[in-house]
Design a protein around this motif. Structure first.
Motif, mmCIF file in Angstrom:
data_model
loop_
_atom_site.group_PDB
_atom_site.id
_atom_site.type_symbol
_atom_site.label_atom_id
_atom_site.label_comp_id
_atom_site.label_asym_id
_atom_site.label_seq_id
_atom_site.Cartn_x
_atom_site.Cartn_y
_atom_site.Cartn_z
ATOM 1 N N SER A 64 0.835 -1.208 0.000
ATOM 2 C CA SER A 64 0.000 0.000 0.000
ATOM 3 C C SER A 64 0.866 1.252 0.000
ATOM 4 N N LYS A 65 1.968 1.230 0.724
ATOM 5 C CA LYS A 65 2.890 2.380 0.745
ATOM 6 C C LYS A 65 3.513 2.580 -0.632
ATOM 7 N N PHE A 66 3.915 1.493 -1.287
ATOM 8 C CA PHE A 66 4.512 1.563 -2.622
ATOM 9 C C PHE A 66 3.496 2.105 -3.634
ATOM 10 N N ILE A 67 2.272 1.579 -3.589
ATOM 11 C CA ILE A 67 1.226 1.997 -4.527
ATOM 12 C C ILE A 67 0.910 3.482 -4.359
ATOM 13 N N ALA A 68 0.862 3.943 -3.105
ATOM 14 C CA ALA A 68 0.509 5.342 -2.837
ATOM 15 C C ALA A 68 1.592 6.298 -3.319
ATOM 16 N N GLU A 69 2.849 5.873 -3.285
ATOM 17 C CA GLU A 69 3.966 6.757 -3.607
ATOM 18 C C GLU A 69 4.344 6.728 -5.083
ATOM 19 N N ARG A 70 3.979 5.686 -5.825
ATOM 20 C CA ARG A 70 4.407 5.530 -7.220
ATOM 21 C C ARG A 70 3.257 5.734 -8.189
ATOM 22 N N GLU A 71 3.603 6.054 -9.430
ATOM 23 C CA GLU A 71 2.614 6.236 -10.486
ATOM 24 C C GLU A 71 2.022 4.886 -10.909
ATOM 25 N N THR A 72 0.847 4.945 -11.549
ATOM 26 C CA THR A 72 0.121 3.732 -11.931
ATOM 27 C C THR A 72 0.916 2.852 -12.883
ATOM 28 N N LYS A 73 1.738 3.428 -13.732
ATOM 29 C CA LYS A 73 2.470 2.654 -14.729
ATOM 30 C C LYS A 73 3.458 1.667 -14.102
ATOM 31 N N TYR A 74 3.821 1.882 -12.837
ATOM 32 C CA TYR A 74 4.753 0.974 -12.160
ATOM 33 C C TYR A 74 4.039 -0.164 -11.428
ATOM 34 N N HIS A 75 2.731 -0.075 -11.274
ATOM 35 C CA HIS A 75 2.016 -0.993 -10.394
ATOM 36 C C HIS A 75 2.016 -2.438 -10.901
ATOM 37 N N HIS A 76 1.804 -2.640 -12.195
ATOM 38 C CA HIS A 76 1.727 -4.002 -12.725
ATOM 39 C C HIS A 76 3.038 -4.744 -12.514
ATOM 40 N N SER A 77 4.135 -4.103 -12.824
ATOM 41 C CA SER A 77 5.445 -4.743 -12.662
ATOM 42 C C SER A 77 5.735 -5.043 -11.195
ATOM 43 N N MET A 78 5.380 -4.099 -10.328
ATOM 44 C CA MET A 78 5.612 -4.304 -8.901
ATOM 45 C C MET A 78 4.811 -5.485 -8.378
#
Length: 446
Positions: A64-78
């Motif tokens: 949740s911390k990672f998702i809140a701090e990063r843009e949507t384009k990074y979410h799938h890879s993460m």
């Protein structure tokens, strides 16, 4: 701020209904298990929660911390890398459990199947934790609320159905109660994974930017490892606490059976009632972790100060009302479980423990969002050592008995709350002098 308020109110409303169901669950357990069975159930429960904690590896918090701090384009890879990490954690814990659980003495007084029942929790919790973290980070609190409510409702339904169907001995009754708990987790896991899969496919159709597995693991581990350490310490102390309390009471002159009964009243009745309003604090925690993380990453210190003030005021309002009700209506509330004046007295004397516990939960979310998990861990260690020392020395005294235990619990939570609050104030620039640092520039304070 509107999204924060809406999400928090949604979680609070759903959590209130869930806690009402949880209240009914504890009443059903108390009536079916009796004082002795309730004591056994509450004694094994911290160990089950320890397995739960290790399996989650605090991924809801780190993701949740990672998702809140990063843009949507990074979410799938993460999320791809997070799934691989969950597989590794599941395999390691599953193998370790197969070798370690047969030698854990805490299970000796229970049905032999209880040892292997908790193993089922490992894969269930590991993978549902990823979905929870994703929905928390995206602030899709409706799905979290549905999952929490569904778990409690299913647990109550299973308990009522199974206990009405047959009559069981105490050991078998405790096993059935644990089966209901784990069965409800399984259904929630299926719901969360289904909803997560739908959104995971949608992310794949959007612009995607790949990031290395090493970077994702480093980012997740930076939060998961210290947070797991903190939660692990809490889980271990919660697992030890029943035995410490019962040992101290035996030293004070009570029999082992009487000590188990008294602990059942304390944990199964007084604490079940006292922790009921904590659903508001847990709702705040879920919302605060991504919100504080985002504000701190943006150096938005004025917002962090306003948010802290609002959270403290809200907690004081509902917490004061809750403990006042506990003190005034202690006997009617505890009589819903057992007709015991001792349980009512425990509830009344524990009001500082409950009130400050409501403050500690959102403050822990603040510390996580500010990157101060290490400080939270140190605070918890010192407060636990202080609390356990008082609980043993006063609880084992003939003059105090359970009164000494309660003094130790109240003293420990007061120390923990004070350390958390002072650390947060220092980090976000709140001082207690006539002139504060509210007008300082938005800079990260070390």
């Amino acid at each position: 701020m509107n999204s924060l308020v809406r999400g928090t109110m949604l979680l609070i409303a759903a959590a209130f209904i869930s806690e009402c169901v949880e209240f009914l669950v504890n009443m059903a357990l108390a009536r079916e298990l009796g004082e002795r069975g309730m004591g056994l159930y509450m004694t094994i429960l911290p160990t089950v929660f320890l397995i739960f904690l290790l399996s989650s590896f605090e991924m809801p918090v780190s993701i949740s911390k990672f998702i809140a701090e990063r843009e949507t384009k990074y979410h799938h890879s993460m999320l791809q890398h997070a799934l691989r990490l969950a597989i590794i954690v599941t395999c390691v814990l599953f193998i370790a459990a197969m070798f370690i659980l047969p030698f854990v003495p805490v299970f000796d007084h229970y049905d032999p199947r209880v040892r292997w029942l908790v193993v089922i929790l490992i894969p269930i919790v590991s993978f549902s934790s990823i979905a929870r973290g994703f929905f928390m980070g995206k602030q899709q609190m409706g799905k979290i609320a549905v999952a929490n409510f569904l778990r409690k409702l299913l647990q109550l339904g299973l308990l009522v159905f199974l206990f009405q169907l047959f009559e069981y001995k105490i050991q078998t009754s405790v096993l059935i109660a644990l089966c209901a708990l784990i069965g409800s987790e399984l259904v929630v896991f299926l719901y969360l994974i289904h909803m997560f899969y739908i959104q995971f496919r949608q992310l794949k159709q959007q612009p995607v930017k790949h990031i290395s597995g090493r970077e994702v693991q480093k980012s997740l581990m930076a939060v998961s490892v210290p947070t797991t350490g903190l939660r692990l310490f809490n889980a271990l102390t919660n697992a030890i606490e029943p035995f410490l309390i019962k040992f101290a009471l035996v030293q004070s002159g009570l029999t082992a059976a009487a000590a188990t009964d008294q602990y059942g009243l304390l944990a199964g009745v007084a604490m079940s009632i006292g922790f009921f309003p904590a659903f508001i604090a847990h709702s705040l925690l879920i919302m605060l972790i991504p919100t504080v993380s985002k504000a701190y990453a943006d150096y938005d210190f004025p917002r962090l100060r306003r948010l802290l003030r609002n959270v403290m005021i809200a907690t004081l309002l509902y917490g004061s009302a809750a403990v006042s009700i506990f003190c005034i209506f202690a006997e009617p509330l505890t009589s819903l479980f057992f007709d015991s004046k001792a349980a009512a007295w425990y509830l009344q004397m524990l009001w500082p423990f409950f009130l400050f516990h409501y403050f500690v939960i959102p403050m822990q979310a603040y510390l996580i969002g500010l990157g101060l998990v290490k400080d939270a861990f140190i605070h918890t260690v010192w407060s636990t050592l202080f609390s356990f020392s008082l609980m043993y020395f006063l609880g084992s005294s003939y003059q105090f008995h359970m009164g000494g235990i309660i003094i130790g619990m109240n003293g420990g939570i007061l120390l923990l709350t004070s350390m958390h609050y002072l650390t947060i104030c220092k980090k976000i620039g709140i001082t207690f002098r006539a002139k504060s640092s509210f007008d300082e520039p938005f800079e990260r304070r070390i």
